[in-house]
Design an enzyme around this catalytic site. Structure first.
Site, PDB file in Angstrom:
ATOM      1  N   LYS A  11       1.639   3.774 -10.986  1.00  0.00           N
ATOM      2  CA  LYS A  11       1.299   2.880  -9.884  1.00  0.00           C
ATOM      3  C   LYS A  11      -0.002   2.188 -10.278  1.00  0.00           C
ATOM      4  O   LYS A  11      -1.052   2.822 -10.379  1.00  0.00           O
ATOM      5  CB  LYS A  11       1.121   3.658  -8.578  1.00  0.00           C
ATOM      6  CG  LYS A  11       0.718   2.755  -7.418  1.00  0.00           C
ATOM      7  CD  LYS A  11       0.307   3.558  -6.191  1.00  0.00           C
ATOM      8  CE  LYS A  11      -0.288   2.639  -5.133  1.00  0.00           C
ATOM      9  NZ  LYS A  11      -0.841   3.393  -3.982  1.00  0.00           N
ATOM     10  N   GLY A  37      -5.851   2.558   3.914  1.00  0.00           N
ATOM     11  CA  GLY A  37      -6.464   3.505   4.830  1.00  0.00           C
ATOM     12  C   GLY A  37      -6.809   2.968   6.195  1.00  0.00           C
ATOM     13  O   GLY A  37      -7.393   3.688   7.016  1.00  0.00           O
ATOM     14  N   ALA A  71       0.291   0.879   1.638  1.00  0.00           N
ATOM     15  CA  ALA A  71      -1.063   0.782   2.195  1.00  0.00           C
ATOM     16  C   ALA A  71      -1.076   0.194   3.595  1.00  0.00           C
ATOM     17  O   ALA A  71      -0.360  -0.753   3.908  1.00  0.00           O
ATOM     18  CB  ALA A  71      -1.994  -0.029   1.300  1.00  0.00           C
ATOM     19  N   GLY A  72      -1.918   0.797   4.444  1.00  0.00           N
ATOM     20  CA  GLY A  72      -2.191   0.271   5.767  1.00  0.00           C
ATOM     21  C   GLY A  72      -1.315   0.803   6.886  1.00  0.00           C
ATOM     22  O   GLY A  72      -1.559   0.501   8.051  1.00  0.00           O
TER      23      GLY A  72
END
Length: 271
Positions: free
Chosen positions: A106, A167, A194-195
């Site tokens: 990744k 995050g 993400a998020g």
């Protein structure tokens, strides 16, 4: 008659997967909780941040995660979290391949300290180099269509556009851009990364037609991480089933669910 969900595999490179939930391994309160969350999520892909482990030590987290993942048949996905340049990310990826015996990586190359937004130029350079070195590259990127096309042209196996800053737990801040990616790149494997902060966010991503989601903080920082891992597992399944079933079109006006046109009805007092 109850209808059971049919097998619905998808692929990263040549590897077939059934679970559409990828789980990160950072930030859990202890190794036991991490292991139980991996089991509850039923994930088949677990991410590990090599740079953070080398700098801070893992207190047994990585060993525990690897053991649980192996027992569950999950694949390891090392990441280059914390890297700021393509050169640094490539070096870390090569170390990860030696340590974990996997060509999956990744790719994260961060360009802004406040938003942790990927640097598109360094990301593309790093992806192109890693593909030449034989890696299966999964780049963490923005939802920019042009960048995503360039990454695919460079040979990336999967794209991982963000839903919101890492995050933040804000969910899908730009559903229009994500929907456009899905429509304009119909043959690409797309993972929202993400998020995400709530199971409903994951369901929404799958309802948009994304192949999977990757999350970490939403589970690791929950009051009950194991229960939250199970909640995300179920939300991902529900979102995927909703997409496959075919969502109704949204309208800007009311549409009666029970049409009355063409049917007899009474006016006034029925007595």
């Amino acid at each position: 008659m109850l209808h059971e969900a049919k097998p619905d595999p998808w692929k990263i490179g040549d590897f077939s997967l059934n679970s559409r939930l990828l789980l990160g391994s950072a930030g859990f309160p202890n190794p036991q909780t991490l292991s139980e969350a991996i089991q509850a999520s039923e994930t088949e892909v677990l991410t590990v941040g090599l740079k953070r482990s080398l700098q801070a030590g893992d207190n047994g987290f990585v060993a525990s995660a690897l053991q649980t993942a192996k027992a569950q048949g999950a694949r390891l996905l090392p990441n280059t979290a914390g890297c700021r340049t393509a050169r640094e990310a490539v070096q870390l990826a090569c170390m990860a391949r030696e340590l974990y015996d996997t060509a999956w990586i990744k790719l994260e190359v961060i360009g802004d300290e406040h938003t942790l937004q990927p640097d598109p130029f360094e990301l593309l350079a790093g992806a192109a180099e890693l593909v030449k070195l034989g890696f299966t590259v999964l780049p963490y990127c923005t939802d920019d269509l042009v960048l995503c096309r360039r990454l695919l042209d460079a040979g990336c196996a999967v794209l991982m556009p963000w839903g919101a800053p890492i995050g933040s737990g804000q969910g899908l801040l730009n559903p229009f851009a994500l929907r456009s990616l899905r429509e304009r790149l119909p043959d690409a494997t797309l993972i929202v990364d993400a998020g995400l902060g709530a199971p409903s966010h994951a369901a929404q991503a799958l309802e948009l037609g994304f192949d999977a989601v990757l999350l970490n903080s939403a589970v690791a920082q929950a009051r009950e991480p194991v229960l939250m891992a199970a909640a995300f597992r179920d939300a991902v399944r529900a979102g995927r089933q909703g997409f496959c079933a075919g969502l109704m079109s949204s309208q800007d006006f009311a549409v009666p669910s029970t049409p009355v046109s063409g049917h007899a009805f009474l006016l006034g007092d029925p007595r």
